[in-house]
Design a protein around this motif. Sequence first.
Motif, PDB file in Angstrom:
ATOM      1  N   LEU A 346     -37.845 107.691  55.803  1.00 52.98           N
ATOM      2  CA  LEU A 346     -38.450 106.687  54.931  1.00 52.98           C
ATOM      3  C   LEU A 346     -37.822 105.314  55.152  1.00 52.98           C
ATOM      4  O   LEU A 346     -38.522 104.296  55.156  1.00 52.98           O
ATOM      5  CB  LEU A 346     -38.308 107.113  53.463  1.00 52.98           C
ATOM      6  N   VAL A 347     -36.513 105.275  55.341  1.00 54.42           N
ATOM      7  CA  VAL A 347     -35.836 104.008  55.627  1.00 54.42           C
ATOM      8  C   VAL A 347     -36.327 103.440  56.958  1.00 54.42           C
ATOM      9  O   VAL A 347     -36.543 102.225  57.093  1.00 54.42           O
ATOM     10  CB  VAL A 347     -34.308 104.203  55.644  1.00 54.42           C
ATOM     11  N   ALA A 348     -36.516 104.301  57.953  1.00 54.93           N
ATOM     12  CA  ALA A 348     -37.017 103.840  59.249  1.00 54.93           C
ATOM     13  C   ALA A 348     -38.398 103.221  59.112  1.00 54.93           C
ATOM     14  O   ALA A 348     -38.725 102.241  59.808  1.00 54.93           O
ATOM     15  CB  ALA A 348     -37.058 105.007  60.236  1.00 54.93           C
ATOM     16  N   ASP A 349     -39.213 103.747  58.207  1.00 55.23           N
ATOM     17  CA  ASP A 349     -40.530 103.168  57.985  1.00 55.23           C
ATOM     18  C   ASP A 349     -40.412 101.794  57.335  1.00 55.23           C
ATOM     19  O   ASP A 349     -41.209 100.893  57.646  1.00 55.23           O
ATOM     20  CB  ASP A 349     -41.356 104.098  57.103  1.00 55.23           C
ATOM     21  N   MET A 350     -39.442 101.619  56.441  1.00 60.87           N
ATOM     22  CA  MET A 350     -39.198 100.295  55.870  1.00 60.87           C
ATOM     23  C   MET A 350     -38.835  99.297  56.957  1.00 60.87           C
ATOM     24  O   MET A 350     -39.300  98.155  56.963  1.00 60.87           O
ATOM     25  CB  MET A 350     -38.060 100.371  54.841  1.00 60.87           C
ATOM     26  N   ILE A 351     -37.985  99.734  57.873  1.00 58.58           N
ATOM     27  CA  ILE A 351     -37.591  98.873  58.993  1.00 58.58           C
ATOM     28  C   ILE A 351     -38.814  98.473  59.807  1.00 58.58           C
ATOM     29  O   ILE A 351     -39.024  97.292  60.124  1.00 58.58           O
ATOM     30  CB  ILE A 351     -36.555  99.594  59.887  1.00 58.58           C
ATOM     31  N   ALA A 352     -39.651  99.458  60.154  1.00 59.55           N
ATOM     32  CA  ALA A 352     -40.831  99.181  60.971  1.00 59.55           C
ATOM     33  C   ALA A 352     -41.783  98.228  60.268  1.00 59.55           C
ATOM     34  O   ALA A 352     -42.388  97.358  60.911  1.00 59.55           O
ATOM     35  CB  ALA A 352     -41.544 100.491  61.310  1.00 59.55           C
TER      36      ALA A 352
END
Length: 504
Positions: A346-352
């Motif tokens: 989920l954090v990686a999606d925020m980054i993207a």
Amino acid sequence: MNHWLIAPILIPLIGGFLQVFMGYAPLNLRRTLGLATTAMLVVTTFFLLMMADDGNYRAYAFGNWAPPFGIVMVLDRLAALMLFVTAVLALFAHLYSIGRTDVSSRQFHALFLFQLLGLNIAFLTGDLFNLFVAFEVLLIASYGLLLHGEGTRRTVPGLHYVVLNLVGSALFLISVGMIYSVTGTLNMADLAVTVRQLPAEDLPLVEAGGMILLVVFALKAALLPLTFWLPAAYATATAPVAALFAVMTKVGVYAIIRVYTLIFGENAGALSNLGMDWVFPLALLTMVMGMIGMIGSGGVRTLIAWQVVVSVGTILAAFALMNEAGLSSALFYLIHTTWVAGGLFLVADMIAGQRGSVEDRIVTAPRMRNRTFISVMFMLGAVAAAGLPPLSGFFAKVLIMKSAVPGVEMAALWTVILLSGFISLLAFSRAGSIVFWRNVEGHIEQPERLIFPHTVGAGALIALSVAIVVAAGPVSDYTDATAKQLRDTSAYTSILEMTMVGEE
């Protein structure tokens, strides 16, 4: 019979069917129903977790049909633990989908709930054929979820995922057919008794069936050499789907633990510890492959997907030690890695979402709007995943290393676990420093804003690594008791048989 045992099945089943017939209802209504369903699952599974903590087995025979013909659900500490871990992960992943993933398809919430239905059946079933049915239910839903969203980049990984799992399903049917042809039953309690009493001439066929079954479960768990489908599939899935898929490999791990302690465990006579000589070295090699993948990852989501591979190897290496302490530490680590990996996706999606066309690639880009918040979340998740103190990964790895008996296995396990922690630290440090600190001039046009469901969904899963440390004593006590219960196969068979004939 205790009717609470089928609540984790009925809740997502009813919720999923309602979602199907509400496809054209207002989106807010579908969201409310979906979140209410997963919230009910958390409450129900927590109640079952407390119920199972007394150490008793509970069985539910649908229609009062006794095995081997009836469908039986069994609740013990392990099943209750897996149900609760999955429900908590699902709640926050489902929350994160609001305003992003659930907008592009009317059937997202239905598929999400049917996925939970299959997972819960898999954890509760007391029959190998019904385990196959559970796999098919969750896999059918996962096919839709994996290909959910816009773009074509999911097509090839999704196709690989579908084909490999169809092959796995065919092998599953072949293996249970071989076992049934000799034993005349697929009920796990019956098999635990029958296998140890088989005549010598029937052993080769059951042994072959058991080894094929191990291959199937290894495919679901992504154990080397059946690993390479996972990184691309998980890295291209939408964020809440990837987060929920953090528990998918654990279904394969659960099946290995259940079947190869109960049916082919230490009390299985000539078939005792079937295949375990292969599991330990393959688990270590899986960890090594995961480390190589992490170092070579070009994106944050791919990095986390390879971390999932490392976690699978770690769990199965601890289990393959074939002692109570190893099994307990494997379960402790399973709780930690499921929630942390889900949070990191989920954090990686925020980054993207805040890096424009660069997305989550590990390259320099203009500074993100919410860099401080996201970087702190990423740091906490990375520290927990790498196994650094004071978060949950450190305690889980210490327990695993302590469970090893001095000798060659201990030396190999300690070496690979310590090396995996070091490599994970390097990989996450490299990704974090480039993504968050090596910024270039310019700005991202219309970066995605963080909204309340996203920050809570991702933040809660990452924060659970702290919660596990705070509750390390009770959690460790529960996993110790679970390991002890799993290794006492006579208790499973005797209590279940009493329930079958209505003597409970």
